[in-house]
Each structure stands twice: as structure tokens, then as C-alpha cells.
Write an enzyme that holds these catalytic residues in place. Structure first.
Site, PDB file in Angstrom:
ATOM      1  N   GLU A  76      42.271  34.184  47.152  1.00  0.00           N
ATOM      2  CA  GLU A  76      41.946  36.333  46.928  1.00  0.00           C
ATOM      3  C   GLU A  76      39.704  35.524  46.380  1.00  0.00           C
ATOM      4  OE1 GLU A  76      42.017  38.838  46.615  1.00  0.00           O
ATOM      5  OE2 GLU A  76      40.444  39.597  44.799  1.00  0.00           O
ATOM      6  N   ASP A  77      40.448  34.396  45.926  1.00  0.00           N
ATOM      7  CA  ASP A  77      38.959  33.990  45.061  1.00  0.00           C
ATOM      8  C   ASP A  77      38.496  32.350  45.749  1.00  0.00           C
ATOM      9  OD1 ASP A  77      39.926  35.758  43.777  1.00  0.00           O
ATOM     10  OD2 ASP A  77      40.857  34.455  41.256  1.00  0.00           O
TER      11      ASP A  77
END
Ligand code: MN
Length: 696
Positions: A76-77
Site C-alpha cells: 500500500e505505502d
């Protein structure tokens, strides 16, 4: 921050076979992927996934779960990809990380749909692998622990609300009370800062008085009291956490001082019998506070929680809450998912708490956790779906369950009053089968009653039983009202008025307790007119009074048979004089007289057919009619009235189906002949309440 070797050591301490190299690789991968990213606290970002993994070691979870936690924010990051994770850590971990990532993506979506959508996806993921949910809950817990670092108040409140509404209830639902309590305390602090402050201040003041000492003192007193009566108890005490105190204050509208929930004690005793003995001992010595007693041992909560709760007036100063439970119950409630599988044996027959124990089994890490996880992974969920109430409560149902099943699962009353359903905001037919993650809103009306037609599609035993119970009740009411109608007809034939006293005496003579029982027996023809007359007015039945009753199959003769030969009118087709008939002769049996179009005749075995016709004076026969009535008050009485005015004796009435607004009955009546029967059918068809009338 938890160091690499500390994390590995923790996992090794409960799972010596854990893949150390795998955890180390994940650690390094995560540190590299997150690089110089920072948390709002100023800490390096990778401290977060490591702490999340640390939280999960408290639950003694397997190495795959720990690795998933370490990697949970990488896709996700950071620039890391799903493919990379899969290549480095294998397909299974890849799938778990993907599951957590998906949940986070949804979390980041717009405000409006978030709550419902989140919940839905959660459960979808959960029915794929419970470990995804556990990682997500630990992730949220750590984010809550560090929430105060976030600058925007609005953002803090949003996250806190979401935690309160979605994550804490989910944690509770799967029995993870420690997670739930901590999440609630933290969320409460951000949502109601003033209330939080005032409660914590009061708690401190209480402690400064003799609060803390009081807990110790009362613990000891409870333990000694129980011990003196031979119950070996381990007693602990604590203050309730602030959110739970606040909720009690608002729910019950009581001030802080009146709460019996501030000091809570727990007595852990060896077994169930001791639980009840301990309860008796405590209630004998201290006054119980009424209204607070709960026995969750005999009736466990939905999530499997078992314990006895009571509240006592302890001296003048303290109202205390006491929970009494066995060691086994305690472990189950404290450790939720991670508790020992052996408590499965307490599974209740109705399976209510079954699914939590399924989870317990999956997550039991004491014996070869990986294999267990791999082999049982959610297999047991293949036949289950999870849906949500609008408030976010999770309802587990068997596959194929419909909106009606859902309603009954929530509450029997809700099921009974269901008029419609919305699934994910759209109105759907009640028979619609639910999918995993559906959010279901049941539309109810006080005027609605269960529809027997629902029986054709509901799948849960609870719904089925409730609908049947209602139908039986309805049938009984209808039978009673039919009986009353027949009763009134008989009474009208008696020479004197019959009052309540005479009826009471009649009940006594007939050895019946209630009038309704009498009416039922009359409707079922278990009491005939003569008996009833005699009971109401002794002697009346044999007094010739009963002769007003229509003739019963008085004089049937059949042409074409040798005089004196025994014959019977067939029960399948119920021929009446005027019908075209045929005689069927089988060896060693009476000759049966059938209607010529009777279906039975198609079973042409070796029987002899005899051409017969009715004798000239033939009078009387039973006929069966199927009558469909509109579902209106008094409809049945109108039908009975038509039979009455035409002098047809009702022998039996059976409710056949009940669909939509119509009830269909099969009525057996005595008539003179076909012409008589046709007149009755015509009269029925002419009546407003009758939608159909035909001979069976
Ligand atoms: Mn995270």
C-alpha cells in the site's frame, strides 16, 4: 521499538518450529521498503508494522501471520509490489498481505460508503482467512495507541469513531476482549475528551481516598468468605475502564456515585458447580443489587461468553460488580481466539456459539499451528455467510440463507414482522439469498404476520420453527372460532337459553379445562351434537332434540347389486346420490362404490367392475369441497353459516394452504345428494369472502 531479535525470540518462545529466517527476511524487507518514511510521531515508519507483529505475538500466532503483519503496509505505502512479496515469501503469505492491503485501500475511500463497505470487505476477507482480520485488528490497535500524534482533530475523531463503531465491536464479536477494551478506551478519549477527563479524574480521586486499597481489601474479603465455605476461588479486582463506566452512566442515567460498575471483581473457581455455590455464598452475605444479575453460564452470549454477573452492596460505601466463572470460561473469555480448543466440548446443541469455537480451533497454536491452519483454514466457512445489520452487527448464517432467515436470526419478533428487505440499499424480494458481506435492512410492520409461504425458502431452523409456531397458533385460533360457530348452532336448537354457568358445567362434565378446548373438540368432531347437548342440558341429547340434526347417510341403496350384499361408499371420491358411479369388487372385501371419474379406478388391478346406479330413494353422502377464502375476519364463520343454512352437516375442516391473502380449506360435509351439493357450491361461490369453491 521492538528489535528484530526480540520479535524472533517471542515467536520462538511459543512456537519453536517457527521459520526464523522467514521472519528475518520480512523484517529486512519491510525496513528497506519503508526506508525513510516517518510516522506522525516522528518515528521511522517501519516501527509500526513491527509493533503490530509484536501485538500478534501476544496472541501466539503462527509465523505466517507475524510475517504478514511485518509486511502489511509495504504494498500500500511503498514501491514494493504484490509480485515481489509473493516471489520472496510464497503464495500463501502473498495472499494474506494482499488481503490486508485490500482492507486498507477500502479504508482510504470516501467517507460516505466507508463504514458499510469496510465491514463488508472485512468479512469477505475474513471468510477467506481469519488471520487477515487479526492483522487488521492489531494494525488498528497500534494506530489507536499512536493516534494522539496526529495533528488534525477531525482526522483523529474520524479514526476514533471508526474504531468505536467497527473495529471494537468486531474484536468483541470474536471474543478478543482485551483488544476491544483498549480500542474503546483510546477511542473514547478522542471522541469525548471532557467525559473521559472527568471520569478519569473521579477514578483518581476514588483511588486517592481508599480506592486502590479498597480493591485489595475487597478481593481478600471475597476470597476468604468463599474459602470459609469451601469454595477455592482466585479473586481479582479492578476499576472498570473509563469508556465502560461512561456507557453505563449514559445508558442507565445514573451518576458516577450510584454506579455499581466502578469496582469490578472476578472470582475464578474450579468448575461450574462452584460458580453457583459461590453465587449463593456471596448473595447470602451481601445484598444483591436487583436488576443486575445475569447468568451467562446457562445462557451464553452469542460469541460464546460464559460467566455469572451480579452486583452487591458492599458495606455502605461501595457497590461492586462480581463476575463468577470457571477457569475454563475465564481462559476462553480472556484469550478469545487463542484460547484452547478443548473448550469446544462445551458447544451447545443449537450451535449458537459454534463459530467462535471454530475460530478457536483454527487459531490454537499449542499443537502444530501451521498444519492446523493450513488444513482447516476456513474450510468450515465454506458453508457459512456473514451479513451485517445496519448497526454493523455481524450475523452468521448458513449458505443459502435469505433475508427472512436474517431477520429471524437477529430477533424472532423482527422475523415475525418482516414486510420487506433492503440489501446493500436496494429493496429485494424476501426470498433473495444473501451473499457474504451483504448489509441487510429489514423493513418491519407491527401489522405483519409470518407468511407460511416463507417456509418454501427459509433455511435456518430458527426461522422455520418460528413460522411453524405461528401457523399452528393461527390454525388453532381458526379451529376454535369454527367450533364456537358450531357450538352456537347447537345451543340455538336447545329449548332454553344457555348461559355462562351452563357452559361451565358442560366443561366440567366433559372434563375439559377451557372453553377453547371445548370449541376445538367440537370443530374436530370429537364431541358430537348429542354429547354436547347432553353436557349443556342433561337429557337434551337423548330427548329427541338432537333429531334436528341433518340425517346422516340414512338410506342409500344401490341398483345393480344383489340385495343384501355389503357395500361402502369410497372415501377417496366421496360419491353422493346423483353422481355417476361404478361398483368395484375385490376378493374378501365389501364392494366399493366409486364415482366414475375417480382416480383410484385407474389402478386397474384384477378387480371386477359392476355397473350400478343409485336407488330411487337414496339420500345422504359425504362430499369434500376445497374452499378458498379471503383472509378476512369472520370468513370462516360465513362459510360455516352457508353450510348451516343449507342444512349440510360439517364433518371436518382442514386448512390446506395459506398463501398471500388466501386460505384454502378442505371441508367434508354431509349432503342429501348431488343437487343439494351443487346448490351449496353455488351459494359458496356467490359469497364475497369465497374466492373459489370446488369439489375435491
Ligand atoms: Mn498499518
Amino acid at each position: 521499538m521492538l528489535r528484530q531479535y526480540e520479535l524472533v525470540e517471542r515467536v520462538k518462545s511459543y512456537d519453536p518450529d517457527a521459520d526464523e529466517a522467514l521472519i528475518n527476511r520480512a523484517y529486512v524487507f519491510s525496513v528497506n521498503a519503508h526506508g525513510s518514511q516517518k510516522r506522525a510521531s516522528g518515528d521511522p515508519y517501519f516501527s509500526h508494522p513491527i509493533e503490530v507483529a509484536g501485538i500478534l505475538t501476544d496472541l501466539r500466532l503462527d509465523d505466517e501471520t507475524i510475517v504478514t503483519a511485518i509486511l502489511h503496509d509495504t504494498i500500500e505505502d511503498t514501491v514494493a509490489t504484490q509480485e515481489q512479496v509473493e516471489a520472496l515469501f510464497g503464495k500463501r503469505i502473498g495472499r494474506l498481505v494482499d488481503g490486508v492491503t485490500k482492507l486498507s485501500t477500502i479504508e482510504a475511500q470516501s467517507d460516505t460508503e466507508r463504514a458499510a463497505e469496510n465491514l463488508r470487505k472485512f468479512l469477505l476477507a475474513m471468510s477467506g482467512d481469519i488471520r487477515v482480520l487479526l492483522v487488521k485488528l492489531a494494525d488498528r490497535l497500534h494506530n489507536m495507541r499512536t493516534l494522539h500524534f496526529i495533528k488534525s482533530e477531525e482526522k483523529r475523531r474520524r479514526i476514533a469513531r471508526e474504531t468505536m463503531e467497527i473495529y471494537a465491536p468486531l474484536a468483541e464479536r470474536i471474543g478478543m476482549y482485551e483488544f476491544m477494551k483498549e480500542m474503546q478506551t483510546l477511542a473514547f478519549q478522542h471522541l469525548e475528551p471532557d467525559a473521559y477527563k472527568s471520569i478519569t479524574t473521579r477514578l483518581e480521586r476514588l483511588r486517592a481516598g481508599d480506592g486502590e486499597a479498597a480493591v485489595e481489601r475487597i478481593c481478600e474479603d471475597l476470597r476468604l468468605t468463599l474459602g470459609a465455605h469451601g469454595v477455592d476461588a482466585e479473586v481479582t479486582g479492578r476499576e472498570k475502564h473509563p469508556y465502560s463506566i461512561w456507557r453505563k452512566m449514559t445508558e442507565r442515567h445514573v451518576p458516577f456515585d450510584r454506579l455499581s460498575d466502578v469496582l469490578a471483581f472476578r472470582a475464578i473457581v474450579p468448575n461450574v458447580a462452584d460458580c453457583y455455590r459461590a453465587l449463593g455464598i456471596l448473595h447470602e452475605k451481601w445484598h444483591m443489587i436487583p436488576g443486575r444479575f445475569k447468568d451467562y453460564i446457562s445462557t451464553p452470549k452469542r460469541n460464546g461468553y460464559r460467566s455469572i454477573h451480579t452486583a452487591l452492596q458492599y458495606g455502605e460505601a461501595h457497590r461492586i460488580e462480581v463476575q463468577i466463572r470457571s477457569r475454563a470460561m475465564h481462559e476462553q473469555s480472556e484469550f478469545g481466539l487463542a484460547a484452547h480448543w478443548s473448550y469446544k466440548q462445551h458447544d451447545r446443541a443449537d450451535g449458537q456459539a459454534g463459530w467462535i469455537r471454530d475460530l478457536l480451533e483454527i487459531l490454537d497454536t499449542t499443537e502444530n499451528p501451521e498444519e492446523l491452519l493450513e488444513n482447516t483454514r476456513m474450510a468450515m466457512y465454506q458453508d457459512r455467510i456473514f451479513a451485517f445489520t445496519p448497526a454493523g452487527e455481524l450475523i452468521a448464517l448458513p449458505k443459502g440463507a435469505t433475508a427472512v432467515d436474517f431477520a429471524y436470526e437477529v430477533h424472532t419478533d423482527l422475523g415475525n414482522q418482516t414486510v420487506g428487505a433492503q440489501v446493500n440499499g436496494r429493496v429485494v424480494p424476501l426470498r433473495t439469498q444473501l451473499d457474504n458481506g451483504d448489509q441487510v435492512r429489514i423493513l418491519r410492520s407491527d401489522n405483519q404476520n409470518p407468511d407460511p409461504g416463507w417456509l418454501t425458502f427459509v433455511v435456518t431452523g430458527k426461522a422455520r420453527a418460528a413460522i411453524r409456531r405461528y401457523v399452528r397458533q393461527q390454525e388453532r385460533e381458526e379451529t376454535v372460532s369454527l367450533g364456537r360457530k358450531l357450538f352456537d348452532e347447537v345451543v340455538a336448537r336447545l329449548p332454553a337459553k344457555i348461559g355462562g354457568e351452563a357452559t361451565k358445567n358442560a366443561l366440567h362434565r366433559l372434563k375439559l379445562k377451557e372453553e377453547s378446548a371445548l370449541m376445538e373438540k367440537i370443530a374436530r368432531k370429537e364431541i358430537d351434537d348429542r354429547e354436547l347437548m347432553d353436557a349443556l342440558m342433561p337429557g337434551a341429547g337423548s330427548d329427541g332434540m338432537a333429531s334436528a340434526v341433518p340425517p346422516q347417510r340414512q338410506s342409500i341403496s344401490i341398483k345393480g347389486l344383489t340385495p343384501g350384499v355389503a357395500f361402502q361408499l369410497a372415501e377417496c371420491c366421496h360419491p353422493v346420490p346423483g353422481d355417476r358411479i361404478v361398483g368395484i369388487r375385490r376378493r374378501n372385501e365389501d364392494i366399493m362404490i366409486h364415482a366414475i371419474d375417480c382416480d383410484e379406478l385407474a389402478n386397474g388391478d384384477d378387480a371386477d367392475w359392476i355397473a350400478v346406479t343409485w336407488g330411487d330413494e337414496s339420500d345422504g353422502g359425504t362430499a369434500q369441497l376445497r374452499v378458498t377464502l379471503r383472509n378476512e375476519p369472520g370468513a370462516l364463520a360465513i362459510m360455516a353459516g352457508i353450510f348451516g343454512t343449507h342444512g349440510a352437516n360439517i364433518i371436518n375442516v382442514k386448512l390446506e394452504t395459506r398463501e398471500g391473502g388466501f386460505h384454502s380449506f378442505v371441508v367434508t360435509i354431509e349432503v342429501h345428494d348431488l343437487a343439494h351439493l351443487m346448490k351449496i357450491v353455488a351459494a359458496l361461490r356467490a359469497a364475497d369472502v369465497v374466492s373459489q369453491a370446488e369439489r375435491v
